[in-house]
Design an enzyme around this catalytic site. Sequence first.
Site, PDB file in Angstrom:
ATOM      1  N   MET A 164       0.843  -1.198   0.000  1.00  0.00           N
ATOM      2  CA  MET A 164       0.000   0.000   0.000  1.00  0.00           C
ATOM      3  C   MET A 164       0.883   1.255   0.000  1.00  0.00           C
ATOM      4  O   MET A 164       0.428   2.339   0.349  1.00  0.00           O
ATOM      5  CB  MET A 164      -0.928  -0.006   1.210  1.00  0.00           C
ATOM      6  CG  MET A 164      -1.882  -1.214   1.177  1.00  0.00           C
ATOM      7  SD  MET A 164      -3.439  -0.941   2.001  1.00  0.00           S
ATOM      8  CE  MET A 164      -2.886  -0.621   3.660  1.00  0.00           C
ATOM      9  N   HIS A 171       9.480  -3.669   3.247  1.00  0.00           N
ATOM     10  CA  HIS A 171       9.080  -3.917   1.852  1.00  0.00           C
ATOM     11  C   HIS A 171      10.322  -4.198   1.006  1.00  0.00           C
ATOM     12  O   HIS A 171      10.296  -5.040   0.112  1.00  0.00           O
ATOM     13  CB  HIS A 171       8.356  -2.695   1.266  1.00  0.00           C
ATOM     14  CG  HIS A 171       7.098  -2.334   1.983  1.00  0.00           C
ATOM     15  ND1 HIS A 171       7.014  -1.248   2.832  1.00  0.00           N
ATOM     16  CD2 HIS A 171       5.883  -2.905   1.991  1.00  0.00           C
ATOM     17  CE1 HIS A 171       5.783  -1.172   3.310  1.00  0.00           C
ATOM     18  NE2 HIS A 171       5.074  -2.160   2.832  1.00  0.00           N
ATOM     19  N   ASP A 180       2.639  -8.972   9.428  1.00  0.00           N
ATOM     20  CA  ASP A 180       1.189  -9.132   9.281  1.00  0.00           C
ATOM     21  C   ASP A 180       0.879 -10.629   9.273  1.00  0.00           C
ATOM     22  O   ASP A 180       0.421 -11.179   8.269  1.00  0.00           O
ATOM     23  CB  ASP A 180       0.721  -8.432   8.004  1.00  0.00           C
ATOM     24  CG  ASP A 180       0.966  -6.943   8.080  1.00  0.00           C
ATOM     25  OD1 ASP A 180       0.458  -6.303   9.009  1.00  0.00           O
ATOM     26  OD2 ASP A 180       1.708  -6.411   7.233  1.00  0.00           O
ATOM     27  N   SER A 210       4.642   1.185   8.086  1.00  0.00           N
ATOM     28  CA  SER A 210       4.352   2.519   7.545  1.00  0.00           C
ATOM     29  C   SER A 210       3.732   3.395   8.624  1.00  0.00           C
ATOM     30  O   SER A 210       3.868   4.614   8.619  1.00  0.00           O
ATOM     31  CB  SER A 210       3.390   2.407   6.354  1.00  0.00           C
ATOM     32  OG  SER A 210       3.921   1.497   5.423  1.00  0.00           O
TER      33      SER A 210
HETATM   34  O1  PAF Z   1      -0.009  -5.674   3.708  1.00  0.00           O
HETATM   35  C1  PAF Z   1      -0.465  -4.779   2.971  1.00  0.00           C
HETATM   36  O2  PAF Z   1       0.179  -3.757   2.698  1.00  0.00           O
HETATM   37  C2  PAF Z   1      -1.868  -4.936   2.397  1.00  0.00           C
HETATM   38  O3  PAF Z   1      -2.726  -5.558   3.292  1.00  0.00           O
HETATM   39  C3  PAF Z   1      -1.886  -5.665   1.024  1.00  0.00           C
HETATM   40  C4  PAF Z   1      -1.383  -7.103   1.149  1.00  0.00           C
HETATM   41  C5  PAF Z   1      -1.019  -4.899   0.035  1.00  0.00           C
HETATM   42  C6  PAF Z   1      -3.313  -5.719   0.483  1.00  0.00           C
HETATM   43  O4  PAF Z   1      -3.825  -4.445   0.286  1.00  0.00           O
END
Ligand code: PAF
Length: 285
Positions: free
Chosen positions: A30, A37, A150, A186
């Site tokens: 996102m 990331h 997550d 984030s």
């Molecule tokens: O983890 C995230 O940033 C979001 O939940 C994802 C997997 C991009 C789905 O919108």
Amino acid sequence: MRVVRTIADLRALLRPLREEGKRIGFVPTMGFLHEGHGALIRQSAARCDATVVSIFINPTQFGPREDLAGYPRDLERDQNLCLECGTTVLFLPEASEIYPTGFQTHIEPGRLAEPLCGRFRPGHFRGVATVVAKLFSIVQPDLAFFGQKDFQQTAVVRRMARDLNLPVDVVVVPTVREADGLALSSRNTYLDEDARRRSLSLSKGLLAAKAAFEQGERQAEALLALARGPLADVDSVQYLELVDTQNLEPIQGAVDRTSALCVAAYLGSTRLIDNVILTPPAGTA
Ligand code: PAF
């Protein structure tokens, strides 16, 4: 690195790669990217011939009182990080590209979406599962990379890919932490100096419990108590639970299978989550 905004352009770029038998990796995000990331993108770049990164702030996974409008954005920085980490294609769809007028089909995850974050964010994992299924169908990756931070999301996405026979391997990459232990997110950008200092309570407790587990402590209550101690410093604890990684059901008594110790807590109005995985050494369960 190519930047595309439409599904048609993305498919046109990926078709020849697929025809040549190239392995395609995918990192859905996102945006407001950080080194967590970066680790996902680097792993994809190392294991795949081409890496697609998507940046899409998915409205359907935010509740009515959550921070969709204020979600942090910095596209220029994101593009630089993607380039640096080995992205081949950056996909930046508009909301209307993903959810065109008349859109009405959703993925309803099952029991894995109910405990932990699911109890406090109704509809969140339905939104995540729906957008991830759509992105998998758009990109058709061989491998897709998600962060362990997550943890429940990885369980829901894995189950969905299995249940729907999606031909993608879901790869979970360990959480990247700041030097002092805070898991990268984030949302850390919302923390002021005092909240940033107190945010260490989450990782401090989890890492203490993990260290005790590695030294032989197997009682769920003792491990939970170690993780709970430092949480006196946060403003409120939403949950602290030790669950079986397969079905996310709470573990009581002896920890004899792979488990996740998961926490969600508020610092001011910022909600942070974190977890550690506890794996009993083979042959000791
Ligand atoms: O983890 C995230 O940033 C979001 O939940 C994802 C997997 C991009 C789905 O919108």
